[in-house]
Design an enzyme around this catalytic site. Structure first.
Site, mmCIF file in Angstrom:
data_model
loop_
_atom_site.group_PDB
_atom_site.id
_atom_site.type_symbol
_atom_site.label_atom_id
_atom_site.label_comp_id
_atom_site.label_asym_id
_atom_site.label_seq_id
_atom_site.Cartn_x
_atom_site.Cartn_y
_atom_site.Cartn_z
ATOM 1 N N HIS A 126 3.019 3.309 -0.182
ATOM 2 C CA HIS A 126 3.209 2.758 1.085
ATOM 3 C C HIS A 126 2.539 1.299 1.239
ATOM 4 C CE1 HIS A 126 4.157 6.619 2.699
ATOM 5 N NE2 HIS A 126 3.154 7.201 2.095
ATOM 6 N N GLU A 186 1.485 13.766 -3.199
ATOM 7 C CA GLU A 186 0.855 12.479 -3.121
ATOM 8 C C GLU A 186 -0.681 12.665 -2.916
ATOM 9 O OE1 GLU A 186 2.417 10.838 0.628
ATOM 10 O OE2 GLU A 186 0.431 9.741 1.268
#
Ligand code: GLN
Ligand code: ZN
Length: 765
Positions: free
Chosen positions: A705, A676
């Protein structure tokens, strides 16, 4: 008399009442008054539980609608300016806005950062610290709760996060433009008077004892922080209450002399994690201090062996007399609420366990046993515990001879790929013939409500296995079709058949059990139900091969096999306490190794082994890091090294920093690692560059997200930044993480643009 108490108790309720009430309130389906009354009922019930168990004090201050660290921030008036509350009582909705960005009232603003509390899976809201920040007593909740408990007739002890640990958990925001940094500790002088005020007010309510949690003391503390402990507690000692300084999660180590010498009336230590410190503390404890010994494991679910504990504590009892207190090692927040409601476990296994409610009984029973004032019923509890303990030790359910023998036979070669990376890379290049900047996804595709409904129906017996599997195959086929249309290079099957990346494997491995109601708060209203690893772990049949084989049969593109790694499975479970975590992890690794071999044999050429929890397993003390990393890395390699050179091993990690563990990340020797990075502007790659990381990397370019669709140019720019750090021929293009929380309407355009970005990159490099 030995005093029995607890550092804290779970607040969610045995049936997650708090979760349901809070979520209903957020949705506007419950009034604030109704929410408050549910909360009051839960507090009343939990205090009563403590009294019924025979504790001498009930703990007030451990309740929180969202998070106890946030409560302290509100109490201190530490509300970041963007939430617009500079004066008056910090109200419930302001606290909720700090936690989640929005609430039924008030203007939305960016939520505070959340991170894990020490080495637990509990997430707290990070206090935001500003230069010249003012603190003030800004909430009366704590005092109201004290009144509530006293009105119910309970003897009260208040628990509150201490000033230094609160600062330690905080993060400096808004350094001024001059580039001058400021240290969190500079705020201590303005913070302490408010703590003083709180303590004085509690005293005026009739509170005798206040427990100040200072878990930072079990970590490596810089000299200034150690000095700050002395000056802070010298100042607080004038408060008109008795202070119990609570340390937990580990050994005081080099902070032991400092901690024992602080001018407070009592000290709590964790002797579950650090049994050896009991004698050391006893030798140094000033004669006026109470010692609260944390003997019942607040981090795990096993029933205590009361007879052995009684022996261990006999010396402390003799030396301390009435100055001995007993408690769980830490707050019981980290274990499920009550075993009594458990319906999913068989009686034998249930007998081996203790949840929060049972742990209260254990503490109280042990105190009475030590004093020699146990009732016949309590004495029989001791005998029961011993019988259960012995039965568990010898149970054939725990010990499978084949497993131990296999672990014992492991050699260094087993965690070694046949060839070095460059040789493997060549073989893989020839086999897969991938373009530059290959595109792939991380594993899961949207877990739609239809998928969840089908699984629920299957679990409740309303849908038979065949129908369920057909449904899942349709999902997989759909996912393959989508990827085909989008033009991705390496496919995933989408993980529709998995509810959770650990539970899915735990349910199929021997040695795991699942509870019906073993919920533990993870953050806010979110709870997790960790599996219980009670025995030797082994795999009786393939767990994922059928799904992967099916998915591969639908396409000519390589289909990634998808596994959760051994460290992550360990980290997100309650682990047996009768052998080292390392030993349990090796067993899991060997079970997964068989799955890897079966996937390879079924023609799956690329296998991803996710290890998002590798970093969170790091011990609290740096000196212990390497030992952990060594076995964690070995377990990963044990899982992955069984394959041929031309089988490509991927791993994936999210929410991680790599600087200080990069050597171990490299030692995993995965052919490809996806991470990430999209929100960090590729800065996370600096660690890989500086280390001259030798293998391939897929830095996430799409923040999963966020519901926003990333722009092509933005992703290209990110990858160009990546290419400044890592040679382009070793870069992959992928999202930050799995897409299960997103919808197809969000995923499709985002992936389409991601593929476009890869095409653009291929033109440029
Ligand atoms: N393969 C998993 C998924 O895509 C990875 C999840 C994770 O890293 N947390 O859902
Ligand atoms: Zn991830």
């Amino acid at each position: 008399m030995t005093l029995a108490h607890t550092l804290g108790y779970p607040r969610i309720g045995a049936n997650r009442e708090l979760k349901h009430a809070v979520e209903a309130y957020w949705k506007g389906e419950l009034t604030q008054d109704a929410l408050e009354s549910t909360a009051a009922e839960l507090r009343a019930r939990h205090w009563q539980d403590q009294r019924d168990a025979g504790l001498d004090l009930v703990t007030v201050g451990d309740f929180a609608f969202y998070d106890q660290v946030l409560n302290v921030s509100a109490l201190l008036g530490a509300v970041p300016p963007r939430f617009g509350q500079v004066a008056g009582e910090v109200d419930l909705d302001t606290a909720f806005r700090m936690a989640r960005g929005r609430a039924p009232t008030g203007t939305p603003a960016a939520a505070c950062e959340m991170t894990k509390y020490f080495d637990t899976n509990y997430h707290y809201l990070v206090p935001e610290l500003y230069r010249d920040q003012d603190f003030r007593l800004a909430s009366s909740r704590l005092f109201d709760e004290v009144d509530e408990a006293r009105a119910a007739g309970h003897p009260v002890k208040v628990a509150l996060l201490g000033p230094l640990s609160w600062l330690w958990l905080g993060k400096v925001k808004g350094d001024d433009a001059s580039g001058e940094t400021f240290e969190r500790l500079e705020l201590l002088d303005s913070l302490l008077p408010v703590y003083g005020e709180i303590l004085t007010r509690l005293a005026s309510q009739g509170v005798e004892w206040v427990q100040l949690d200072e878990p930072a003391l079990v970590q490596d503390l810089p000299l200034e922080w150690r000095q700050a402990y002395e000056s802070a507690y010298n100042m607080l000692q004038s408060a008109p209450v008795k202070l119990l300084l609570a340390t937990y999660f580990g050994d005081l180590g080099d902070n032991l002399a400092l901690t024992v010498g602080l001018p407070v009336e009592g000290l709590h230590i964790d002797v579950v994690r650090a049994p050896a410190q009991l004698e050391r503390v006893l030798d140094r404890l000033p004669a006026y201090k109470v010692l609260s010994v944390g003997v019942i494991d607040g981090r795990n679910v096993w029933r205590a062996d009361l007879a052995t504990l009684r022996e261990t504590l006999a010396n402390a009892r003799m030396r301390l007399g009435d100055r001995l207190w007993l408690a769980p090692s830490c707050s019981l927040l980290h274990v499920p609420v009550d075993l009594a409601g458990e319906t999913a476990l068989d009686e034998e296994l249930k007998g081996w366990l203790a949840f929060a409610r049972q742990k209260l009984d254990e503490v109280a029973t042990l105190a009475r046993l030590l004093d020699g004032r146990a009732t016949p019923e309590e004495a029989s509890r001791l005998a029961d515990a011993t019988a259960v303990f012995d039965a568990r030790r010898g149970s054939p359910r725990i010990h499978r001879p084949g497993v131990a023998a296999r672990v014992a036979a492991v050699t260094a070669r087993d965690s070694q790929r046949a060839s070095e990376y460059p040789v493997r890379a060549r073989a893989q290049w020839e086999r897969f013939d991938l373009p530059l900047f290959p595109t792939t996804a991380i594993g899961s595709f949207p877990q739609t409500s239809e998928i969840r409904a089908a699984r629920r129906a299957f679990k409740q017996g309303e849908l038979d296995r065949e129908a369920y599997e057909t449904r899942m195959r349709e999902e997989i086929a759909f996912a393959v079709e989508r990827q085909e249309a989008l033009g991705l290079d390496v496919f995933v099957h989408g993980e529709p058949e998995r509810n959770d990346m650990v539970e899915y494997f735990g349910e199929q491995l021997d040695g795991f059990a699942f509870t019906a109601k073993g919920w533990v708060q993870s953050y806010g209203s979110r709870c997790v139900k960790p599996p219980v690893i009670f025995g030797d772990v082994s795999r009786s049949q393939a767990m994922t091969v059928g799904w992967s084989e099916y998915a591969q049969s639908l396409t000519d593109k390589p289909m990634k096999g998808m596994l959760t790694g051994p460290v992550t499975i360990l980290q997100w479970s309650f682990v047996r306490d009768d052998q080292s975590r390392e030993a349990t992890c090796r067993q899991i690794a060997l079970a997964l190794r068989d799955e890897v071999a079966d996937l390879e044999a079924a023609g799956i050429g690329i296998i991803q082994i996710d290890e998002p929890a590798l970093r969170e397993g790091l011990p609290l003390r740096q000196a212990e890091w390497q030992r952990y990393l060594d076995w964690a890395v070995e377990c990963f390699r044990l899982t992955s090294s069984v394959v041929r050179d031309d089988t490509q091993i991927h791993t994936h990690m999210c929410y991680s920093e790599f600087n200080d563990i990069i050597a171990s990340i490299a030692a995993l020797d995965a052919d490809v690692i996806t991470i990430e990075t999209s929100r960090s502007d590729m800065e996370l790659l600096d660690a890989f560059r500086d280390f001259a990381y030798p293998n391939e990397i897929g830095p996430g370019v799409y923040d999963i997200h966020s519901p926003n669709t990333p722009e092509v140019a933005w992703m290209v720019a990110l990858m160009e930044q990546a290419a400044e750090r890592i040679p382009a021929e070793r870069l992959w293009v992928n999202p930050d993480c799995g897409l299960k929380t997103r919808s197809w309407a969000e995923v499709e355009p985002a992936l389409r643009r991601m593929v476009e970005a890869a095409h653009e990159l291929r033109r440029r490099y």
